[in-house]
Each structure stands twice: as C-alpha cells, then as structure tokens.
Design a protein around this motif. Structure first.
Motif: not given
Length: 285
Positions: A211-238
């Motif tokens: 599952p980690e592989a699919f997740y990395i592929i899907r969100f690796h360009s989502f820099y506002p989330w994984h680099k800058f911490g934005d959009y946390r209001q949409l995130c769940n525990e997974q």
C-alpha cells in the motif's frame, strides 16, 4: 530536522526520518528566478486556470478504461526519453534519466526494500500522457485538491488562479469546499496529472506492490501537503501514517536530480528483475 512530528510508532519498518546531506538543497524548486522560470510559470498558469472539478471528472472518465496503449513498464520508461517536464525548474533533460536517478538514490539508502527501488522508477511514468497528446499542464507539476480553495503553499497561488471558474463558486471557494473535515485524501478529488493516472493504472493492472507504494505514487507531487503541511483539515489517520513514506520518497525524487546522468544500460537488468516480480508483462495504459 524531523520530517514528521509524530510518525506512527507501530510501523516498525518506517523509513529513516533524518534527511541525508545534499548539495545546496535550497537551489531546488526555485520558483522566483532561474533560466526556466518563464516556461514553468506558463505551465502553472494554464494548470491553475483549467484544473476544475468538472475537468478532473472528465479526465477520470476519458482515461479510466486504460485503452490508450498496451506496453511493458520498460517500454514506458523508454518513452520518457522524449519528455522534458515543463513544470520543473531544476532539470532540462529527459524524464527517463530522472526515473533512474530517483530509483538508484532509494536503492543506495534502502537496499533491503526492492519495492521502494521500483517506486523510484515508476513514479513519473504517468507522464506518458504528455506523449499521448495531453497538454503538460494536465500531466506534470505539483498537485492540489480541486473543489476547495487553494491553500497558501500552492505554487504561484496568488497570481495564477484568477481565471479558474471554480474559485467563483460559493462552495468550491471555501477552505473545506465540497469535502467533510478529515474525510481522508482517498476521498478527495486531486488535480489531474501523472500521479493520479499512474496510481489508477497500477490498481487497474493489479501491481503486486505494498500500500505504501500506491500512496507514494498518488501523492508524491502533492507538495502543499507533504512539504508545507497544508490541507491537514482533509486528512485522516491513514494519511498521517503514510505521510513519512511520501516525505522519505521526496528526498530522492528531489535531491537526486543532477546533470550527471546514470548508466541506464548497466542498470536495466536489475530493474527489469523488479518489474518481472511486481508488474510483469504487457500492461494496459
């Protein structure tokens, strides 16, 4: 500096959270100056004008049957010999070399995780869409959720969204937009591009990756989330549990970029072996 404040302690195989030393990291992702800036800005201006909820849904329908082409993973890698990413301020050489640079960086740091090596090779293969006639603004670049207001860290946010029709919508222009708090990124409609296409292609073809592989592929360009911490209001525990993997991958996606190109011919047999193990044969793209 830690890349995640509170990684899940139950995930004993979590990647090392300490970033490795890299040469002049501040020189990467420079969106204020440089010889490629005009090209990069023009790509993002088009992206931020036309990436809407309606556009993304139409692209899901258009490409969801994976009838564009039948080919192997290595044939797709070879296709990227003909692509230079117009959204990338750091490189001006074919994307196929970047695939091997990323994969080899991961292989060196994580020699025991061969699936992770393969993710490095696979991560940008969705860019074959650009070679199928799709405009680069609908293929490359940082991703962001559609259906809600762009947050502060989205590249060029303050000067590229003025003509996006969704920002005139009373629902889509709010912080949560059409989403519920902490609905989970799996329930969020992301801007259309190579990440989402490749994730869906891998699911369609039943890649035998974790599952980690699919997740990395899907969100690796989502820099506002994984680099800058934005959009946390949409995130769940997974999402928060997977975040350290995306951040670990990003170190190699970004900091292995170099004009010193790898010896692809020498590397191909190793990666062909991984393809044969996890995603063999002729696939539907």
């Amino acid at each position: 500096m830690k890349v995640a404040a509170d990684p899940d302690p139950s995930l004993v195989s979590q990647p090392d959270m300490e970033p490795e030393a890299a040469t002049d990291k501040d020189s990467f992702r420079n969106y204020t100056s440089g010889p490629l800036l005009d090209r990069v800005f023009a790509t993002y201006k088009l992206m931020h004008t036309w990436q809407t909820v309606d556009f993304v849904r139409r692209k899901h329908a258009q490409f969801g049957g994976f009838s564009y082409k039948r080919m192997t993973v290595m044939e797709a890698v070879d296709m990227l010999d003909g692509l230079v990413d117009e959204s990338d301020p750091d490189v001006d050489f074919p994307n196929s070399f970047h695939a091997f640079q990323t994969a080899e960086g991961i292989r060196k740091a994580h020699p025991d995780k061969d699936w992770f090596h393969l993710v490095g090779l696979l991560h940008d293969l969705g860019k074959v869409l650009a070679l199928a006639g799709e405009p680069q603004w609908a293929v490359v670049g940082d991703t962001f959720p559609v259906g809600c207001r762009p947050q502060a860290s989205v590249v060029f946010r303050d000067c590229t969204f003025q003509d996006n029709p969704d920002l005139q919508d009373p629902l889509y222009s709010t912080e949560l937009g059409m989403y519920q708090p902490h609905c989970g990124l799996e329930n969020v409609l992301m801007s259309w591009g190579h990440d989402e296409y490749m994730y869906r292609m891998m699911k369609f073809n039943k890649f035998a990756l974790p599952p980690e592989a699919f997740y990395i592929i899907r969100f690796h360009s989502f820099y506002p989330w994984h680099k800058f911490g934005d959009y946390r209001q949409l995130c769940n525990e997974q999402d928060l549990a997977m975040l350290p993997w995306v951040q670990e991958f990003n170190k190699f996606d970004l900091y292995t970029k170099s004009a010193s190109l790898p010896d692809v011919a020498a590397l191909r047999p190793y990666y062909q072996g991984l393809v044969d193990r996890y995603c063999p044969g002729v696939l539907c793209w």
